[in-house]
Structure formats: structure tokens, C-alpha cells
Design an enzyme around this catalytic site. Structure first.
Site, short mmCIF file in Angstrom:
data_model
loop_
_atom_site.label_atom_id
_atom_site.label_comp_id
_atom_site.label_asym_id
_atom_site.label_seq_id
_atom_site.Cartn_x
_atom_site.Cartn_y
_atom_site.Cartn_z
N GLU A 1 -17.71 -5.00 24.46
CA GLU A 1 -16.87 -6.20 24.54
C GLU A 1 -15.66 -6.13 23.63
O GLU A 1 -14.54 -6.49 24.03
CB GLU A 1 -17.71 -7.45 24.21
N HIS B 1 0.84 -1.19 0.00
CA HIS B 1 0.00 0.00 0.00
C HIS B 1 0.88 1.25 0.00
O HIS B 1 1.29 1.72 1.07
CB HIS B 1 -0.91 0.00 1.23
N HIS C 1 -4.11 3.04 -3.52
CA HIS C 1 -4.31 2.58 -2.14
C HIS C 1 -3.57 1.28 -1.87
O HIS C 1 -2.80 1.19 -0.91
CB HIS C 1 -5.80 2.39 -1.86
N HIS D 1 -27.84 -16.47 24.54
CA HIS D 1 -26.78 -16.27 25.52
C HIS D 1 -25.98 -17.55 25.79
O HIS D 1 -24.91 -17.48 26.40
CB HIS D 1 -27.36 -15.77 26.85
#
Length: 708
Positions: free
Chosen positions: A433, A50, A284, A495
Site C-alpha cells: 500500500e 545538513h 550529518h 479492517h
């Protein structure tokens, strides 16, 4: 004066640095263009990479490394250094070039080996490969989130060790990121928390080149980033022309003076600056091509027939800055020596922590349990073990993703780490999380910390991008994951983890623990703390578990062991292998089988990865030849075929209801397991079950010289 400030003052006094103040200065422009040309050469030589971001961000890197950052090429891990994080890791050619120019142990040959196997310059930065790389980056957003952890660690360690006359801990964390990083959710999570905590020594430089792989950012990303960060509680500013070093210098200096909040500086750059395709997505992620590289060199005044060239006067600019950093390092060590005289206990503790060593007697307080003690959930005994360790290990910091009362991770020894109480060791991560795990990685990489974080086991999946990098980057983070099976009950299948342990166990360089009682919990913590370069996942129960006859901390260290045998006679009829909350159910199953005249061995296997490291002779002690093995775990059965002839578990998602009722629905009861075990016994002629230990041993490349 802090090491960073001393270094900056020293650098400002050197002739080369004085010349490098304004972009209009010919030497400054030559130095910046040297970075651009080297980036083009590296990617072209590799025929991969890149070039665009390094060419556009060259002025930012130049300004940081020559005017602001304090670093030591001779000692890249010097504790007093400023931290630089390249969150858009695909632009790593830029970071490698800066490490080379500033005298770190990256040679020109290393730059020429960019993206080649076993080189010091891999395709994305890896902290365990290249000296001077703080964290492994590549998955976008991880680096910025790691930087929040680094800034938390700096603020906490400063509050712990700095005393009057001794700014022992006083560094900045600088981050470079692109549009892609700011689109990733993990950066939103981490940046929100950073603003809440007022991390004033965190400075983010946002490369606003308005290009992604698909094309212009207008295709998908039109938000006002600075307004978003202002809402997070950050100090914001912008540089309209990324080649204007004077403006860039001014904005960075202003950000350094804002001590009560982190700063973001939006720098508008031109991707692939100098290329015929500058400002387009074409530059890029692909080499410029030989013709374009040639015209870039001609445009910037370099010989188009030469490659990988650093003019002597440009090298002198960076050498003088590195020398200033070396002087700052010497002054810091002199200060540390005086600090140790004035505060000997704190000085010794600081050095021990930075060295990553555990103190004498660190594990003495880990709880030990005996048969007949009250049954306790392993999440509860985990809380006791965690606090026993935290009382002796000031390097243990961490927290929960808004589940402290459920994870039972609160630290009794300390209060919360907050904006106004940076001495606290408990972090309130909020419902973040992924950000939590990435921040925890950053805390570990600061040095001197053994951090932990916690949520329900099912939601480690939310954090898995960062958890994977813990393993890849050799970070001994503790992941305390409670509510580890269908036993959590009423919250139901959304869960209840089913496939989650298989994901963790399939991850290289990760220890996944599922302890069966309090002794195994203590043993798991002991082993996790000794595994400095390996993260550990502790999968813990919601439901109460009895203390098992035959369990011990010592046996757990082998990953799997013979818990107990039931029944008469010399010859085993079956071995039942299990983990966690199902081991006690298997014990009850074994008793029923023994009443029916069978001899049964129970093998507890709290950590399959550590069991795998044991010698063959030990494995045969656990699983002798010819005896059929059935495994039982209230999760998916994937992976168990390696250890059992007949795995018993779940092949579907869970169900909502009381925990015992859910276990009954899926047949994880002594009565049903007895029936299943009898089927296994009947299937294999006595003594003729195929070996699970003696198999063809293929040679795997488990470690290379970099220490994977």
C-alpha cells in the site's frame, strides 16, 4: 539517438567536459570542491541544515550533471529531460547548488536564502517551489519510490507513443539515496516491484557513507544491501572510493546498458568530506562551524575570507554542459514537429496530455442513474465510472494493492502493465500500500498522467506518508478506497475504518469523497478529475445502496446539498446531514419522523472540503438559521461538530459480524436514529438552535505565492 545520448555526446565534445573526465584533473577537482564549499557556506549561513551528505556526494552530482544527464535550464519541464530524484532530501543543498551551477533559475542570492521563509531553497526539496525539482522529498524513502513511478511512466509512455524513427520518449531516471532511505519499508516495497517490472532506465546511486543521526550504521543496519537488491532482480555494482570519478563513470555507463532490469550502484563516500569531523555523525545535520568552514576552504584552495564563490573556470564547465542540454532540447522539439506530421493524432494527444488538459467530451460517458434502478454498492458504480473515463482518457493508469476483485478497479480497455507488456495501463501493485501510493505520485509527476490506486479505506493509513505528499505537492492522484465503514462486516475492527476519514479530511489540499449512490459516485469522479492539483480520496461501500430521490451529478459539485424534505408544514424541525451508505438510512429515519408529525430535511454531504468553499448564502440554503442539525456517519464523529449540533457515529472500534448486524449493534438504524433525532429536537427550543454557518470568520493564510 535519444536526447540523453545526444546530450552526452555533445557534452563529451566540449573542452570543459573533456577536462572534467578524471578526478585527478585540477579543474575537475576544483569543480567538485566548489560544490563542497558552497554546501558548507549554505548551511553555515542558514545556521541550519545538513552539510555532510552534499560534501560527500559532490563527485556523484558532478558526474551526473556533467557527463550523463540531459536537462534544460530554460525549460525545466522539458518532456525529454532525464529525471534526477534526491531521495535523501535533507541533502538538498547539493541539488540547489547543481541547479544554480547549471543555469537554472536559482541565483546565488537564493543559495544564501537557504531555509529562510518563502525562499526558493526550502529545507527539503519542494517541486511546487523550486524549478528543476521533480518531486518533494524529505520523508526518507519517498523519493526512491517516486522514482519507480517515474520509470514506470517513461516505459509506458514510450510504449504508447514511440514509433519507428521517433524515440519521442527516451529518458533515464537517476536517484540518489542514503542509508536511511534503504531502511524505510516503502523503498523495499517499491524496489521489489521495480525489479519485477524490469525498469531498465532506473538507476539508483546509493550513498554508502555508513553514518546516520544516531552514529555509525553498524548500530542498526548491517544487511548486505546489494544482495537484497540482487534478490529483487536488480543489476548491482559498487564504487569503493566515491571520489574516483573514472570508476563512477564506468559503473553508471554500464548501468545504462542494462536494459532489462533497474540498477543500483553502491558508492562508498565519506560524509562531510574535508571537515575536521568528516566520517562522523557530527557533520550529518548541523553547520560545521565558522572555524571548520574556514579550514575546509583552505584545504581545498579557496579564500577563507570569501563565501559563496564560484570560480569562472568552474562555472564554464557547467555552462558548457547546460548548453549541450539546450541543444538536445531543440533537437527533441524538432523531432516532435516531424512526429506530429507523421502521426498527427498521436502527436496532438501527446501534447494535450503533457499540458494536463482534458479532451472535449471527456465526461460524457459517466453513468447516470434513476430512482428504481437496482441498488448497487458504490464500489461497483465506481468501477463503471472509472472505466467510462478510462475509455476516453489514455492518461488514466493505475491499479490495486492486490484487491482488484474487491476494489473493482480492473480496466476493460487495456491489459496489465508488465515487463513484457509495457503498453498495458493496469498495475498489479501487490500487497504494497505505501509503495503503491508513492509510486503513483511518481507517475503523476512524470507528466501526462492522471493515475489512480486502490485498497480498502482502512489501509490508506498504511499509505498515509505518501498520501500526505500527494496533497502537499499538489498531485491530482485518485485514491479509490473501498470497504469504507463498519458496513464491511465480518472482517471486523481490524479492517473497519473509524478514524480514517477524519485523518483524510484533516489533510490540507485533499478532497475526501463519500458518495451515497451511483449519481454521487459519477459526480465525485467528475470533480476529482477537474481537481488537477488536489488529490481525491473516494471512500466507497461494500454494501448495496439504492438510487436516492434528489441525487444528481450536478448537485454533488457543491460538496453538500439538500437531497429531500419529508413531512408537512413550513418549518423544519431538524436537519439530518449524512454521507455515503448512511444517507439511505437517514432517508428511512426521516420518513419515520414525518409519520410522527415532524418535518425533516436530509442534506447529503459527500465532500466536506468542497462544501466549505461555497459562499455563506448557499450554506444557509442548506442549513437555515435556528434549525438543529444531527449528523450520521458510521465512522468516528471527529470533525462533525463544525456541521452538526449533535454528531452521531462511533467513538470506539467496530465489531465483527454481518454488516446489518454491526449497524444494529451501534444503533445506526432508522428506529434508533429516530429516537436520537427526537432528543435533539427536544433539546433546542423551536427556531433557536445556534448557527453553524454564521460564526466569527478568522483570516487564515490559505495560499501563498508558491501555490500551497
Amino acid at each position: 539517438m535519444s536526447p540523453a545520448k545526444r546530450a552526452a555526446a555533445s557534452k563529451a565534445s566540449t573542452p570543459a567536459a573533456k577536462k572534467a573526465k578524471n578526478v585527478e584533473d585540477p579543474l575537475t577537482l576544483k569543480a567538485v570542491n566548489t560544490i563542497r564549499v558552497l554546501a558548507a557556506d549554505m548551511v553555515q549561513e542558514a545556521n541550519s541544515g545538513h552539510p555532510g551528505a552534499p560534501m560527500g556526494c559532490a563527485p556523484i552530482a558532478f558526474e551526473l550533471y556533467t557527463q550523463f544527464m540531459s536537462y534544460s535550464p530554460s525549460d525545466p519541464q522539458w518532456p525529454g529531460r532525464d529525471r534526477f530524484i534526491l531521495s535523501n532530501g535533507h541533502a538538498c543543498a547539493l541539488q540547489y547548488i547543481m541547479l544554480h551551477l547549471t543555469g537554472h533559475s536559482l541565483s546565488m542570492d537564493d543559495l544564501k536564502s537557504f531555509r529562510k521563509v518563502d525562499s526558493m531553497t526550502p529545507g527539503h526539496p519542494e517541486n511546487f517551489v523550486t524549478p528543476g525539482i521533480e518531486v518533494s522529498t524529505g520523508p526518507l524513502g519517498q523519493g526512491l519510490a517516486n522514482a519507480v513511478g517515474l520509470a514506470i511512466a517513461e516505459k509506458h509512455m514510450a510504449a504508447t507513443y514511440n514509433k519507428e524513427g521517433f524515440d519521442l520518449v527516451d529518458n533515464y531516471t537517476y536517484v540518489l539515496c542514503g542509508d536511511g532511505c534503504l531502511q524505510e519499508g516503502v523503498t523495499s516495497e517499491a524496489s521489489s516491484l521495480a525489479g519485477h517490472l524490469g525498469l531498465g532506465k532506473l538507476i539508483l546511486l546509493y550513498d554508502d557513507n555508513q553514518i546516520t543521526i544516531d552514529g555509525e550504521t553498524d548500530l542498526s543496519f548491517t544487511e548486505d544491501v546489494l544482495k537484497r537488491y540482487e534478490a529483487y532482480g536488480w543489476h548491482t555494482s559498487s564504487v569503493a572510493d566515491g571520489t574516483n570519478l573514472k570508476d563512477l563513470n564506468k559503473k553508471i555507463e554500464a548501468a545504462r546498458k542494462v536494459t532489462n532490469k533497474p540498477s543500483i550502484i553502491k558508492v562508498t563516500t565519506v560524509i562531510g568530506f574535508g571537515s575536521v569531523n568528516q566520517g562522523k555523525e557530527k557533520v550529518h545535520g548541523a553547520p560545521l562551524g565558522a572555524d571548520d568552514v574556514r579550514q575546509v576552504k583552505e584545504k581545498f584552495g579557496f579564500d577563507p575570507d570569501q563565501s559563496f564563490v564560484v570560480p569562472d573556470d568552474v562555472r564554464d564547465v557547467f555552462t558548457s554542459c547546460a548548453e549541450a542540454g539546450e541543444q538536445a532540447r531543440k533537437e527533441w522539439h524538432a523531432m516532435l514537429a516531424k512526429y506530429k506530421e507523421a502521426h498527427p493524432d498521436l502527436g496532438a494527444e501527446f501534447e494535450r496530455r503533457i499540458a494536463g488538459k482534458l479532451p472535449e467530451g471527456w465526461a460524457d460517458g459517466l453513468p447516470v442513474y434513476k430512482v428504481g434502478d437496482a441498488a448497487k454498492a458504490s464500489r461497483f458504480t465506481s468501477g463503471l465510472a472509472l472505466n467510462a473515463l478510462a475509455a476516453k482518457l489514455p492518461e488514466m493508469v493505475g491499479g490495486s494493492a492486490d484487491l482488484t476483485p474487491s476494489n473493482l478497479t480492473a480496466l476493460k480497455e487495456t491489459g496489465d502493465f508488465q515487463k513484457d507488456t509495457p503498453e498495458g495501463r493496469y498495475l498489479r501493485f501487490g500487497v504494497r500500500e505505501h509503495g503503491m501510493a508513492a509510486i503513483t505520485n511518481g507517475i503523476f509527476c512524470y507528466g501526462g498522467y492522471r493515475p489512480f490506486c486502490a485498497t480498502f479505506l482502512n489501509f490508506i493509513s498504511y499509505a498515509s506518508g505518501a498520501v500526505r505528499l500527494s496533497a502537499l505537492s499538489r498531485m491530482g492522484v485518485l485514491y479509490i478506497m473501498t470497504h469504507d465503514s463498519i458496513g464491511l462486516g465480518e472482517d471486523g475492527p481490524t479492517h473497519q475504518p473509524i478514524e480514517t476519514l477524519a485523518l483524510c479530511r484533516a489533510t490540507p489540499n485533499m478532497h475526501t469523497w463519500r458518495p451515497a449512490d451511483g449519481n454521487e459516485v459519477s459526480g465525485a469522479y467528475y470533480s476529482a478529475m477537474e481537481s488537477y492539483n488536489t488529490p481525491s480520496v473516494l471512500a466507497l461501500s461494500r454494501q448495496n445502496l439504492p438510487v436516492l430521490e434528489g441525487s444528481s451529478m450536478e448537485k454533488v459539485k457543491k460538496g453538500g446539498y439538500v437531497l429531500k424534505e419529508y413531512g408537512e408544514g413550513d418549518d423544519l424541525d431538524i436537519i439530518i446531514a449524512s454521507t455515503g451508505s448512511e444517507v439511505c438510512i437517514c432517508v428511512d429515519t426521516a420518513k419515520l419522523l414525518a409519520e410522527a408529525g415532524k418535518k425533516v430535511r436530509i442534506v447529503s454531504m459527500p465532500c466536506l472540503e468542497i462544501y466549505d468553499e461555497q459562499p455563506e448564502a448557499y450554506k444557509l440554503e442548506c442549513f437555515p438559521e435556528g434549525v438543529p442539525v444531527m449528523s450520521v456517519e458510521a465512522l468516528g464523529i471527529e470533525g462533525w461538530h463544525k456541521y452538526a449540533h449533535a454528531p452521531f457515529g462511533l467513538i470506539r472500534f467496530g465489531s465483527s459480524g454481518k454488516g446489518p448486524d454491526v449497524y444494529k449493534k451501534f444503533g445506526i438504524t432508522p428506529d434508533n436514529l429516530k429516537v436520537q433525532a427526537e432528543k435533539v429536537i427536544a433539546f433546542y427550543p423551536k427556531g433557536q438552535a445556534p448557527s453553524l454557518v454564521k460564526r466569527p470568520q478568522l483570516d487564515f493564510v490559505r495560499y501563498n505565492e508558491h501555490g500551497h
